[in-house]
Design a protein around this motif. Structure first.
Motif, PDB file in Angstrom:
ATOM      1  N   ALA A  74      46.879  13.229  53.608  1.00  0.00           N
ATOM      2  CA  ALA A  74      46.815  13.194  52.154  1.00  0.00           C
ATOM      3  C   ALA A  74      45.419  13.576  51.673  1.00  0.00           C
ATOM      4  O   ALA A  74      44.417  13.151  52.248  1.00  0.00           O
ATOM      5  N   PRO A  75      45.336  14.387  50.612  1.00  0.00           N
ATOM      6  CA  PRO A  75      44.007  14.710  50.056  1.00  0.00           C
ATOM      7  C   PRO A  75      43.384  13.488  49.392  1.00  0.00           C
ATOM      8  O   PRO A  75      44.044  12.470  49.166  1.00  0.00           O
ATOM      9  N   ALA A  76      42.130  13.627  49.062  1.00  0.00           N
ATOM     10  CA  ALA A  76      41.376  12.477  48.549  1.00  0.00           C
ATOM     11  C   ALA A  76      41.932  11.952  47.234  1.00  0.00           C
ATOM     12  O   ALA A  76      41.815  10.753  46.936  1.00  0.00           O
ATOM     13  N   ASP A  77      42.539  12.822  46.430  1.00  0.00           N
ATOM     14  CA  ASP A  77      43.024  12.357  45.129  1.00  0.00           C
ATOM     15  C   ASP A  77      44.455  11.838  45.165  1.00  0.00           C
ATOM     16  O   ASP A  77      44.980  11.426  44.128  1.00  0.00           O
ATOM     17  N   ALA A  78      45.084  11.842  46.326  1.00  0.00           N
ATOM     18  CA  ALA A  78      46.429  11.267  46.441  1.00  0.00           C
ATOM     19  C   ALA A  78      46.335   9.746  46.488  1.00  0.00           C
ATOM     20  O   ALA A  78      45.357   9.177  46.977  1.00  0.00           O
ATOM     21  N   PRO A  85      56.317   2.242  51.414  1.00  0.00           N
ATOM     22  CA  PRO A  85      55.184   2.586  50.546  1.00  0.00           C
ATOM     23  C   PRO A  85      53.857   2.764  51.281  1.00  0.00           C
ATOM     24  O   PRO A  85      52.990   3.501  50.806  1.00  0.00           O
ATOM     25  N   ASP A  86      53.674   2.097  52.415  1.00  0.00           N
ATOM     26  CA  ASP A  86      52.403   2.239  53.121  1.00  0.00           C
ATOM     27  C   ASP A  86      52.398   3.404  54.097  1.00  0.00           C
ATOM     28  O   ASP A  86      51.436   3.590  54.842  1.00  0.00           O
ATOM     29  N   THR A  87      53.462   4.220  54.107  1.00  0.00           N
ATOM     30  CA  THR A  87      53.522   5.352  55.027  1.00  0.00           C
ATOM     31  C   THR A  87      53.425   6.702  54.325  1.00  0.00           C
ATOM     32  O   THR A  87      53.477   7.737  54.982  1.00  0.00           O
ATOM     33  N   LEU A  88      53.284   6.711  52.997  1.00  0.00           N
ATOM     34  CA  LEU A  88      53.143   7.994  52.305  1.00  0.00           C
ATOM     35  C   LEU A  88      52.285   7.827  51.065  1.00  0.00           C
ATOM     36  O   LEU A  88      52.109   6.722  50.541  1.00  0.00           O
ATOM     37  N   ALA A  89      51.733   8.949  50.618  1.00  0.00           N
ATOM     38  CA  ALA A  89      50.888   8.975  49.425  1.00  0.00           C
ATOM     39  C   ALA A  89      51.441  10.013  48.464  1.00  0.00           C
ATOM     40  O   ALA A  89      52.120  10.964  48.867  1.00  0.00           O
ATOM     41  N   VAL A  90      51.140   9.835  47.183  1.00  0.00           N
ATOM     42  CA  VAL A  90      51.651  10.731  46.153  1.00  0.00           C
ATOM     43  C   VAL A  90      50.479  11.285  45.351  1.00  0.00           C
ATOM     44  O   VAL A  90      49.516  10.590  45.056  1.00  0.00           O
ATOM     45  N   GLN A  91      50.591  12.563  45.032  1.00  0.00           N
ATOM     46  CA  GLN A  91      49.568  13.252  44.242  1.00  0.00           C
ATOM     47  C   GLN A  91      50.134  13.542  42.854  1.00  0.00           C
ATOM     48  O   GLN A  91      51.279  13.976  42.719  1.00  0.00           O
ATOM     49  N   PHE A  92      49.346  13.290  41.817  1.00  0.00           N
ATOM     50  CA  PHE A  92      49.789  13.486  40.441  1.00  0.00           C
ATOM     51  C   PHE A  92      48.986  14.591  39.776  1.00  0.00           C
ATOM     52  O   PHE A  92      47.827  14.845  40.124  1.00  0.00           O
ATOM     53  N   LEU A 107      52.526  13.406  36.392  1.00  0.00           N
ATOM     54  CA  LEU A 107      53.758  13.693  37.121  1.00  0.00           C
ATOM     55  C   LEU A 107      53.461  13.966  38.587  1.00  0.00           C
ATOM     56  O   LEU A 107      52.446  14.594  38.921  1.00  0.00           O
ATOM     57  N   PRO A 108      54.332  13.512  39.503  1.00  0.00           N
ATOM     58  CA  PRO A 108      54.092  13.730  40.928  1.00  0.00           C
ATOM     59  C   PRO A 108      54.275  15.196  41.307  1.00  0.00           C
ATOM     60  O   PRO A 108      55.245  15.833  40.887  1.00  0.00           O
ATOM     61  N   THR A 109      53.348  15.710  42.068  1.00  0.00           N
ATOM     62  CA  THR A 109      53.425  17.096  42.530  1.00  0.00           C
ATOM     63  C   THR A 109      53.634  17.202  44.032  1.00  0.00           C
ATOM     64  O   THR A 109      54.098  18.236  44.513  1.00  0.00           O
ATOM     65  N   ALA A 110      53.304  16.159  44.785  1.00  0.00           N
ATOM     66  CA  ALA A 110      53.488  16.205  46.238  1.00  0.00           C
ATOM     67  C   ALA A 110      53.495  14.789  46.804  1.00  0.00           C
ATOM     68  O   ALA A 110      52.778  13.906  46.322  1.00  0.00           O
ATOM     69  N   PHE A 111      54.340  14.610  47.831  1.00  0.00           N
ATOM     70  CA  PHE A 111      54.364  13.383  48.618  1.00  0.00           C
ATOM     71  C   PHE A 111      53.907  13.738  50.027  1.00  0.00           C
ATOM     72  O   PHE A 111      54.469  14.641  50.663  1.00  0.00           O
ATOM     73  N   TYR A 112      52.913  13.018  50.517  1.00  0.00           N
ATOM     74  CA  TYR A 112      52.339  13.287  51.832  1.00  0.00           C
ATOM     75  C   TYR A 112      52.839  12.256  52.831  1.00  0.00           C
ATOM     76  O   TYR A 112      52.558  11.064  52.703  1.00  0.00           O
TER      77      TYR A 112
END
Length: 254
Positions: free
Chosen positions: A25-29, A94-101, A106-111
């Motif tokens: 996941a990127p830093a902003d996720a 929830p502790d296995t993925l991150a979301v980028q807004f 609005l969500p643009t990607a799930f890592y």
């Protein structure tokens, strides 16, 4: 897009699965566990949505419902297709993925941390349980706490999208036993294994359509979209004036 999904999402369909990414996941996720467990994070994305949708005041029910629909549509197509068509489970805790807004919340990607696990021949809950109980249940609870949006509306939106994805899979692949079994348990049964109430099960009304042989099945729940500035009832809203029982009774031939 996760390579596993590429055969299912080709051409114009690829956009529906590009939001699922198996990469660091990127830093902003934001970890989904933090989005659920830290109220200021969810408050921030809902505030961005409210500004974007020109919704003023303290009633955020419609904003939260609309945001949840976008969240679900970004998450579910690839997850449901993998689970029901490929018999494959992506890790959805929830502790296995991150979301980028994006800038409007609005969500643009799930890592995802990894590509999950193949579970051929498994039962429906073995593939969907973590998504439903581990991810959506606490997310919807957090949204309700923040905005007072009824949980039944959020589950109704989840049912709407899962049904549409399964319908499309059936149209492309035929009436596969696994697809039919998943649809029955997820949407048609009032309880799940163990006797737990199924929050996605709800009775649907069907109404006659002018000049159409088939009746129109209304959505299980109104999503409250009509409460947003400049918006209206959707074409299958159970609260739309033309579909209310009194209007149908008064209609010619009603």
């Amino acid at each position: 897009m996760i390579p596993l999904l590429q055969p299912l999402f080709r051409g114009d369909w690829s956009a529906y699965a590009e939001t699922l990414v198996c990469a660091p996941a990127p830093a902003d996720a934001i970890p989904v566990s933090a989005l659920i467990g830290q109220p200021p994070l969810l408050q921030d994305v809902l505030a961005k949505q409210a500004r974007y949708r020109r919704a003023h005041g303290t009633d955020l029910r419609a904003v939260a419902s609309a945001w949840a629909m976008d969240y679900l549509w970004a998450l579910l197509p690839g997850v449901v297709a993998a689970a029901s068509v490929l018999q494959h489970r992506f890790a959805m805790a929830p502790d296995t993925l991150a979301v980028q807004f994006n800038a409007i919340g609005l969500p643009t990607a799930f890592y995802l941390r990894d590509e999950g696990k193949a579970l051929p021949g498994s039962d429906t809950m073995a593939r969907y349980g973590e998504l439903l109980h581990g991810h959506l249940l606490p997310l919807f609870a957090a949204l309700t706490a923040q905005s007072r949006v009824p949980r039944k509306i959020l589950w109704g939106s989840a049912a709407r999208y899962i049904e549409g994805i399964l319908d499309q899979a059936q149209a492309q692949l035929g009436r596969l036993p696994g697809l039919l079994a998943d649809r029955d348990l997820l949407l048609e049964q009032p309880t799940w294994p163990g006797g737990e109430r199924n929050p996605m099960h709800a009775r649907r009304r069907c109404v006659a359509q002018p000049d159409q042989a088939a009746p129109l099945a209304l959505h299980r729940q109104c999503c409250l979209y009509y409460l947003l500035p400049g918006e209206d009832y959707c074409g299958a809203c159970p609260l739309a004036p033309q579909f209310r029982p009194a209007a149908l009774t008064a209609a010619p031939g009603g």
